[in-house]
Design a protein around this motif. Structure first.
Motif, PDB file in Angstrom:
ATOM      1  N   ALA A 185      40.632  34.503  30.729  1.00 16.10           N
ATOM      2  CA  ALA A 185      40.633  33.562  31.853  1.00 16.10           C
ATOM      3  C   ALA A 185      39.867  32.283  31.546  1.00 16.10           C
ATOM      4  CB  ALA A 185      40.037  34.233  33.087  1.00 16.10           C
ATOM      5  N   GLY A 186      39.071  32.279  30.472  1.00 15.31           N
ATOM      6  CA  GLY A 186      38.258  31.107  30.160  1.00 15.31           C
ATOM      7  C   GLY A 186      37.154  30.883  31.172  1.00 15.31           C
ATOM      8  N   SER A 187      36.570  32.006  31.666  1.00 12.22           N
ATOM      9  CA  SER A 187      35.560  31.925  32.718  1.00 12.22           C
ATOM     10  C   SER A 187      34.159  32.182  32.164  1.00 12.22           C
ATOM     11  CB  SER A 187      35.874  32.945  33.820  1.00 12.22           C
ATOM     12  OG  SER A 187      34.788  33.085  34.704  1.00 12.22           O
ATOM     13  N   ALA A 188      33.265  31.223  32.354  1.00 12.14           N
ATOM     14  CA  ALA A 188      31.874  31.388  31.914  1.00 12.14           C
ATOM     15  C   ALA A 188      31.171  32.472  32.728  1.00 12.14           C
ATOM     16  CB  ALA A 188      31.128  30.060  32.042  1.00 12.14           C
ATOM     17  N   SER A 189      31.439  32.519  34.042  1.00 14.96           N
ATOM     18  CA  SER A 189      30.760  33.503  34.878  1.00 14.96           C
ATOM     19  C   SER A 189      31.231  34.926  34.577  1.00 14.96           C
ATOM     20  CB  SER A 189      30.969  33.179  36.365  1.00 14.96           C
ATOM     21  OG  SER A 189      32.344  33.135  36.702  1.00 14.96           O
ATOM     22  N   MET A 215      32.839  48.777  32.019  1.00 15.00           N
ATOM     23  CA  MET A 215      33.078  47.478  32.634  1.00 15.00           C
ATOM     24  C   MET A 215      32.871  46.337  31.650  1.00 15.00           C
ATOM     25  SD  MET A 215      34.388  47.606  35.523  1.00 15.00           S
ATOM     26  CE  MET A 215      34.325  45.818  35.635  1.00 15.00           C
ATOM     27  N   PHE A 216      31.985  46.512  30.672  1.00 17.30           N
ATOM     28  CA  PHE A 216      31.834  45.472  29.653  1.00 17.30           C
ATOM     29  C   PHE A 216      33.154  45.267  28.916  1.00 17.30           C
ATOM     30  CE2 PHE A 216      31.346  44.841  25.046  1.00 17.30           C
ATOM     31  CZ  PHE A 216      30.972  43.500  25.051  1.00 17.30           C
ATOM     32  N   ALA A 217      33.775  46.374  28.504  1.00 22.04           N
ATOM     33  CA  ALA A 217      35.032  46.281  27.763  1.00 22.04           C
ATOM     34  C   ALA A 217      36.114  45.593  28.595  1.00 22.04           C
ATOM     35  CB  ALA A 217      35.490  47.673  27.347  1.00 22.04           C
ATOM     36  N   VAL A 218      36.169  45.920  29.889  1.00 20.45           N
ATOM     37  CA  VAL A 218      37.180  45.324  30.767  1.00 20.45           C
ATOM     38  C   VAL A 218      36.904  43.845  31.000  1.00 20.45           C
ATOM     39  CG1 VAL A 218      38.080  45.330  33.129  1.00 20.45           C
ATOM     40  CG2 VAL A 218      37.723  47.499  31.925  1.00 20.45           C
ATOM     41  N   GLU A 219      35.647  43.534  31.292  1.00 18.42           N
ATOM     42  CA  GLU A 219      35.335  42.181  31.750  1.00 18.42           C
ATOM     43  C   GLU A 219      35.252  41.159  30.615  1.00 18.42           C
ATOM     44  OE1 GLU A 219      32.806  40.570  35.527  1.00 18.42           O
ATOM     45  OE2 GLU A 219      31.790  41.939  34.156  1.00 18.42           O
ATOM     46  N   ILE A 220      34.834  41.593  29.421  1.00 14.47           N
ATOM     47  CA  ILE A 220      34.761  40.618  28.328  1.00 14.47           C
ATOM     48  C   ILE A 220      36.163  40.157  27.938  1.00 14.47           C
ATOM     49  CG2 ILE A 220      34.804  42.304  26.430  1.00 14.47           C
ATOM     50  CD1 ILE A 220      32.768  39.023  26.602  1.00 14.47           C
ATOM     51  N   GLY A 221      37.124  41.090  27.944  1.00 16.21           N
ATOM     52  CA  GLY A 221      38.507  40.714  27.648  1.00 16.21           C
ATOM     53  C   GLY A 221      39.066  39.790  28.705  1.00 16.21           C
ATOM     54  N   ALA A 222      38.804  40.115  29.962  1.00 17.81           N
ATOM     55  CA  ALA A 222      39.301  39.286  31.058  1.00 17.81           C
ATOM     56  C   ALA A 222      38.629  37.911  31.065  1.00 17.81           C
ATOM     57  CB  ALA A 222      39.069  39.988  32.388  1.00 17.81           C
ATOM     58  N   GLY A 223      37.328  37.886  30.773  1.00 16.25           N
ATOM     59  CA  GLY A 223      36.601  36.627  30.779  1.00 16.25           C
ATOM     60  C   GLY A 223      37.090  35.674  29.702  1.00 16.25           C
ATOM     61  N   LEU A 224      37.355  36.216  28.511  1.00 13.10           N
ATOM     62  CA  LEU A 224      37.874  35.383  27.424  1.00 13.10           C
ATOM     63  C   LEU A 224      39.288  34.908  27.734  1.00 13.10           C
ATOM     64  CD1 LEU A 224      36.551  37.436  24.369  1.00 13.10           C
ATOM     65  CD2 LEU A 224      35.767  35.177  25.118  1.00 13.10           C
ATOM     66  N   THR A 281      36.361  23.331  30.532  1.00 11.52           N
ATOM     67  CA  THR A 281      37.232  24.496  30.752  1.00 11.52           C
ATOM     68  C   THR A 281      37.543  24.686  32.235  1.00 11.52           C
ATOM     69  OG1 THR A 281      36.234  25.582  28.840  1.00 11.52           O
ATOM     70  CG2 THR A 281      37.477  26.972  30.351  1.00 11.52           C
ATOM     71  N   ARG A 282      38.815  24.994  32.528  1.00 10.29           N
ATOM     72  CA  ARG A 282      39.212  25.355  33.895  1.00 10.29           C
ATOM     73  C   ARG A 282      39.688  26.801  33.880  1.00 10.29           C
ATOM     74  NH1 ARG A 282      44.278  22.959  37.472  1.00 10.29           N
ATOM     75  NH2 ARG A 282      44.136  24.481  39.160  1.00 10.29           N
ATOM     76  N   PRO A 283      38.907  27.727  34.410  1.00  9.35           N
ATOM     77  CA  PRO A 283      39.253  29.150  34.345  1.00  9.35           C
ATOM     78  C   PRO A 283      40.377  29.529  35.303  1.00  9.35           C
ATOM     79  CG  PRO A 283      37.258  28.848  35.606  1.00  9.35           C
ATOM     80  CD  PRO A 283      37.620  27.493  35.070  1.00  9.35           C
ATOM     81  N   GLU A 284      40.932  30.735  35.094  1.00  7.38           N
ATOM     82  CA  GLU A 284      41.992  31.265  35.957  1.00  7.38           C
ATOM     83  C   GLU A 284      41.361  31.961  37.166  1.00  7.38           C
ATOM     84  OE1 GLU A 284      44.538  33.777  33.711  1.00  7.38           O
ATOM     85  OE2 GLU A 284      44.871  32.316  32.127  1.00  7.38           O
ATOM     86  N   ALA A 285      41.522  31.375  38.320  1.00 10.52           N
ATOM     87  CA  ALA A 285      40.868  31.873  39.525  1.00 10.52           C
ATOM     88  C   ALA A 285      41.348  33.265  39.918  1.00 10.52           C
ATOM     89  CB  ALA A 285      41.095  30.897  40.677  1.00 10.52           C
ATOM     90  N   ILE A 286      42.639  33.542  39.779  1.00  7.45           N
ATOM     91  CA  ILE A 286      43.169  34.839  40.200  1.00  7.45           C
ATOM     92  C   ILE A 286      42.564  35.968  39.371  1.00  7.45           C
ATOM     93  CG2 ILE A 286      45.240  36.242  40.479  1.00  7.45           C
ATOM     94  CD1 ILE A 286      44.999  33.887  42.417  1.00  7.45           C
ATOM     95  N   THR A 287      42.492  35.764  38.045  1.00  9.92           N
ATOM     96  CA  THR A 287      41.891  36.772  37.174  1.00  9.92           C
ATOM     97  C   THR A 287      40.422  36.953  37.506  1.00  9.92           C
ATOM     98  OG1 THR A 287      43.421  36.221  35.385  1.00  9.92           O
ATOM     99  CG2 THR A 287      41.425  37.415  34.776  1.00  9.92           C
ATOM    100  N   MET A 288      39.729  35.850  37.738  1.00  7.52           N
ATOM    101  CA  MET A 288      38.309  35.932  38.100  1.00  7.52           C
ATOM    102  C   MET A 288      38.108  36.769  39.358  1.00  7.52           C
ATOM    103  SD  MET A 288      36.999  32.014  37.530  1.00  7.52           S
ATOM    104  CE  MET A 288      35.407  32.375  38.297  1.00  7.52           C
TER     105      MET A 288
END
Length: 215
Positions: A46-50, A35-44, A109-116
């Motif tokens: 999407a530009g999401s801090a959370s 999940m780290f591998a999946v979520e770090i890519g998605a977080g970067l 930063t305004r993240p991508e809500a759908i990806t989040m």
């Protein structure tokens, strides 16, 4: 003599418990590393801090489970020492997340809500599975308890990420994402305090067992 035996039984899990616990730790380690591998890519992306905070939490948990695997079956003093180190890492994670939140607040930063939302649901399912696997060990020594506390915080954090995604989608701003990142940091710091306090008491007990008798 009887009291000493009872104390040993309470703090030293039987070998069959250690074997089962090892299997559970290997399973949750694999879940968290993936999940780290999946979520770090998605977080970067999407530009999401959370999401980035949650991804780093997955990485920290994978490392913590690895430490837990290493010390299973060792003395109480060694297991408490490992839990103390894990508590410290949880505290550092909390401080890092606060820094990320401040940076995103500064940069607007305004993240991508759908990806989040999509990744948040996957992460929640992964942590719910880990939570269920570790449930039986929530009342064990500080090492076992620290692993369960980490996963409990992760489940709460995942719900918070989903709320942030809904908030970003509804408001069109990045504020919900930043607020949730701060909440996750506070959860990490609170969990770190619980783990460190429990581990410190066990270290005191373990050291007293090894202290020389007499002056």
């Amino acid at each position: 003599m009887s009291a000493a035996c009872c104390g040993h039984h309470h703090n030293e899990p039987p070998s069959e418990t250690n074997t089962a616990y090892r299997r559970v730790l290997w399973a949750v380690l694999a879940i968290n590393a993936s999940m780290f591998a999946v979520e770090i890519g998605a977080g970067l992306h999407a530009g999401s801090a959370s999401l980035q905070a949650d991804a780093l939490d997955f990485l920290g948990d994978a490392a913590n489970y690895g430490i837990s695997l290493f010390v299973v079956g060792m003395s109480l003093r060694h297991r408490a020492g490992a839990a103390l180190a894990k508590g410290g890492s949880m505290g550092l994670f909390g401080l890092w997340v606060l820094g990320v939140a401040i940076w995103h607040l500064y940069s607007g930063t305004r993240p991508e809500a759908i990806t989040m939302g999509a990744i948040g649901i996957v992460a929640l399912a992964a942590n719910a599975l880990s939570f269920g696997l570790l449930w039986a060990y929530r009342g064990g020594d500080s090492n076992m308890r620290s692993a369960w506390i980490c996963t409990r915080n992760d489940v709460l954090g995942n719900f918070a990420v989903l709320l942030a995604a809904a908030g970003v989608f509804g408001t069109g701003t990045g504020w919900p994402d930043i607020i949730v990142a701060v909440v996750m940091a506070c959860l990490a710091l609170q969990g770190a305090w619980l783990v460190v306090r429990h581990a410190a008491s066990e270290l005191t007990l373990g050291n007293s067992r090894h202290a020389p008798v007499g002056g």
